[in-house]
Design a protein around this motif. Sequence first.
Motif, short mmCIF file in Angstrom:
data_model
loop_
_atom_site.label_atom_id
_atom_site.label_comp_id
_atom_site.label_asym_id
_atom_site.label_seq_id
_atom_site.Cartn_x
_atom_site.Cartn_y
_atom_site.Cartn_z
N THR A 82 4.99 10.46 123.30
CA THR A 82 3.67 9.94 122.92
C THR A 82 3.72 8.42 122.85
O THR A 82 4.79 7.82 122.95
N GLU A 83 2.58 7.84 122.64
CA GLU A 83 2.49 6.39 122.38
C GLU A 83 2.23 6.14 120.89
O GLU A 83 1.98 5.02 120.49
N THR A 84 2.31 7.19 120.09
CA THR A 84 2.02 7.10 118.66
C THR A 84 3.27 6.66 117.90
O THR A 84 4.35 7.19 118.12
N SER A 85 3.10 5.71 117.00
CA SER A 85 4.22 5.27 116.17
C SER A 85 4.54 6.33 115.13
O SER A 85 3.68 7.15 114.75
N GLY A 86 5.78 6.30 114.65
CA GLY A 86 6.17 7.21 113.58
C GLY A 86 5.34 7.01 112.32
O GLY A 86 5.00 7.97 111.63
N ALA A 87 5.00 5.76 112.02
CA ALA A 87 4.18 5.48 110.83
C ALA A 87 2.80 6.13 110.94
O ALA A 87 2.32 6.74 109.98
N LYS A 88 2.18 6.03 112.11
CA LYS A 88 0.87 6.67 112.30
C LYS A 88 1.00 8.19 112.27
O LYS A 88 0.15 8.89 111.73
N GLY A 89 2.08 8.69 112.85
CA GLY A 89 2.33 10.13 112.81
C GLY A 89 2.54 10.63 111.39
O GLY A 89 2.09 11.71 111.03
N TYR A 90 3.22 9.82 110.56
CA TYR A 90 3.45 10.21 109.17
C TYR A 90 2.12 10.24 108.40
O TYR A 90 1.90 11.13 107.59
N ALA A 91 1.24 9.30 108.69
CA ALA A 91 -0.08 9.30 108.05
C ALA A 91 -0.83 10.59 108.40
O ALA A 91 -1.48 11.19 107.54
N LYS A 92 -0.70 11.04 109.65
CA LYS A 92 -1.34 12.30 110.06
C LYS A 92 -0.68 13.48 109.36
O LYS A 92 -1.36 14.43 108.96
N TYR A 93 0.64 13.43 109.20
CA TYR A 93 1.35 14.49 108.47
C TYR A 93 0.83 14.56 107.03
O TYR A 93 0.54 15.65 106.51
N MET A 94 0.73 13.42 106.36
CA MET A 94 0.26 13.40 104.97
C MET A 94 -1.15 13.96 104.86
O MET A 94 -1.46 14.70 103.93
N GLU A 95 -2.00 13.62 105.82
CA GLU A 95 -3.36 14.16 105.84
C GLU A 95 -3.34 15.68 105.98
O GLU A 95 -4.06 16.39 105.28
N ALA A 96 -2.47 16.19 106.86
CA ALA A 96 -2.37 17.64 107.07
C ALA A 96 -1.71 18.33 105.87
O ALA A 96 -2.02 19.49 105.55
#
Length: 129
Positions: A40-54
């Motif tokens: 992906t082009e998604t950073s780990g930090a942005k991915g972690y924010a999505k994880y926290m939301e989920a």
Amino acid sequence: MSNTYTGVTSKQFQDFIALPAEGPFQMVNLLKFKKKIEGTETSGAKGYAKYMEAALPFFEKSNAKVLYHGKPLFGLIGPEEELEWDKILIVEYASKKNFLSMITAEGYPAKMRSQVLADSRLIVCTTKQ
């Protein structure tokens, strides 16, 4: 290269279950994000924010409380070259039973968490002396 850790081992999980801890406890999460999540082009930090939301509905259902969620600014003691961790999270759980129910619930996004991390530590703590 030093060892990195992004998930719990079977032995660690069994040791946690056997831990003689009753009542509330806290978990300190030390998190180092990947620059980019594989494929992906998604950073780990942005991915972690999505994880926290989920994960938030699972936290709420298990009565978990996020006590602290922040970014380290400066290392007063430790390596001077860089900060080891990108984010620190402290969560309080009402009991081991609540925590185990949360992480084993259908749909809990554990895979999302491990996909975004380059390294982490999850430290079980108690305020009891």
